[in-house]
Design an enzyme around this catalytic site. Structure first.
Site, short mmCIF file in Angstrom:
data_model
loop_
_atom_site.label_atom_id
_atom_site.label_comp_id
_atom_site.label_asym_id
_atom_site.label_seq_id
_atom_site.Cartn_x
_atom_site.Cartn_y
_atom_site.Cartn_z
N CYS A 128 33.24 60.53 9.81
CA CYS A 128 34.22 60.31 8.74
C CYS A 128 34.24 58.86 8.25
CB CYS A 128 35.61 60.74 9.20
SG CYS A 128 36.09 60.08 10.81
N HIS A 241 41.97 57.51 6.70
CA HIS A 241 41.36 56.32 7.29
C HIS A 241 41.28 55.19 6.25
CE1 HIS A 241 40.51 58.52 10.80
NE2 HIS A 241 39.19 58.59 10.76
#
Length: 341
Positions: A128, A241
């Site tokens: 990710c 994130h």
């Protein structure tokens, strides 16, 4: 397309169901697979309840065009042959095959064509943190080759799964009630804290997560000369994130030309107006599809350096959405699939 999802009950599996529907993906049939704990559960997709089948070595994937797998590296390794033996394309969200030389590692906005060369019929969905970073690096690298990247990540609880997200919520509640917080998914309490430790440490002092960013970036961008140094930090955020990125390029680049390149780039949205306190934040980016970039500025320590801030939804673009976008890219560019739609 005849689609399968392996690991349907997990956070990414559940997100895959949502993203397939949101993207209006052409699904003729959908089969769900899971562990003994998940088998028998039912999930709704486009008005139909679909049961989770038990994944075992006798599972029949004949007729499946694309199988999205998100059940962990050990499961992917054990069942890869079962999934692909009849011709299904396996788009794998685990770390099992990412660095295998005969498995393409794909972010469609960056290296979609790599998906066409898949000798084992397996395509790796990158980590990710790597995905959102390379989406932002690509337009910069197109202007002038990047020689060096430093990145500090601020990673949400979602990176450790749905149970980790719930643990963070529980910790805030427990602390608010004057109780000791329950600690199971992380090395330490995450609520009201930062943990500079994502994945296990390796012999060189970097974690496996940090080394993924090093190795995967070089593979995706077809560049052995890009040097990447990462520090990955877990933060008390649920599911988006953030990354502070510093890049060094072969020639100096102006903020204006980089901003223009970002504006033209696929999958990127600029949110960069410091005077009005406008910049990407995980609270705002949760459940959004694109990668957002802001705080674009020259690096004061390096005439060939730039700094910027990137935020992306870890479960979406960092996992499920990127996997679906790989499949969408294949439908457009792989004649064997496009003929079926």
């Amino acid at each position: 397309m005849n689609i399968a999802i392996v690991g349907a009950s997990g956070a990414v599996g559940q997100e895959l169901l949502k993203v397939l529907d949101q993207q209006n993906f052409p699904v003729s049939s959908l089969r769900l697979f899971g562990s003994p704990r998940s088998a028998g559960k039912e999930y709704e997709f486009r008005g139909k309840k679909i049961p989770v089948e038990l994944l075992n070595h006798d599972s029949d994937f004949s007729g499946i065009d694309i199988a999205f797998t998100s059940a962990g590296a050990s499961t992917s390794k054990e069942y890869a042959d079962v999934i692909t033996r009849h011709g299904a394309i396996m788009i794998d969200n685990s770390s099992a095959f990412r660095m295998e030389p005969d498995v393409p590692l794909v972010v469609p906005e960056v290296n979609g064509a790599d998906a066409l060369d898949r000798p084992r019929n397996i395509i790796g969905n990158p980590n990710c943190t790597t995905i959102q970073m390379v989406v932002a690096l690509k337009p910069v690298n197109d202007l002038s080759p990047i020689t060096r990247v430093h990145v500090a990540t601020y990673q949400a609880a979602s990176g450790a799964g749905a149970s980790a997200m719930q643990e963070l919520i529980n910790q805030f509640q427990e602390i608010g009630e004057g109780k000791e917080p329950t600690i199971e998914k992380f090395a330490y309490q995450l609520a009201f804290n930062l943990i500079p430790h994502v994945d296990v440490f390796t012999d060189n002092g970097y974690t496996k997560e940090e080394m993924k960013m090093y190795n995967e970036t070089r593979k995706i961008m077809h560049s052995d000369h890009i040097k990447v140094s990462a520090t990955c930090v877990r933060v008390p955020v649920l599911r988006a994130h953030s990354e502070a990125i510093w890049v060094e390029t072969e020639r100096p680049l102006s903020v204006e030309e980089v901003t223009e390149a970002f504006q033209k780039a696929e999958g990127l949205v600029i949110k960069d107006n410091p005077a009005e306190k406008e910049y990407p934040m995980p609270l705002d980016i949760t459940d959004k599809d694109p990668v957002y970039v802001g705080r674009i500025r020259k690096d004061l320590s390096d005439p060939c350096g730039l700094s910027f801030w990137v935020v992306g939804d870890q479960i979406k673009k960092g996992a499920a959405l990127n996997a679906v976008q790989i499949a969408q890219w294949l439908i457009k560019h792989d004649n064997r699939l496009s003929e079926r739609v």
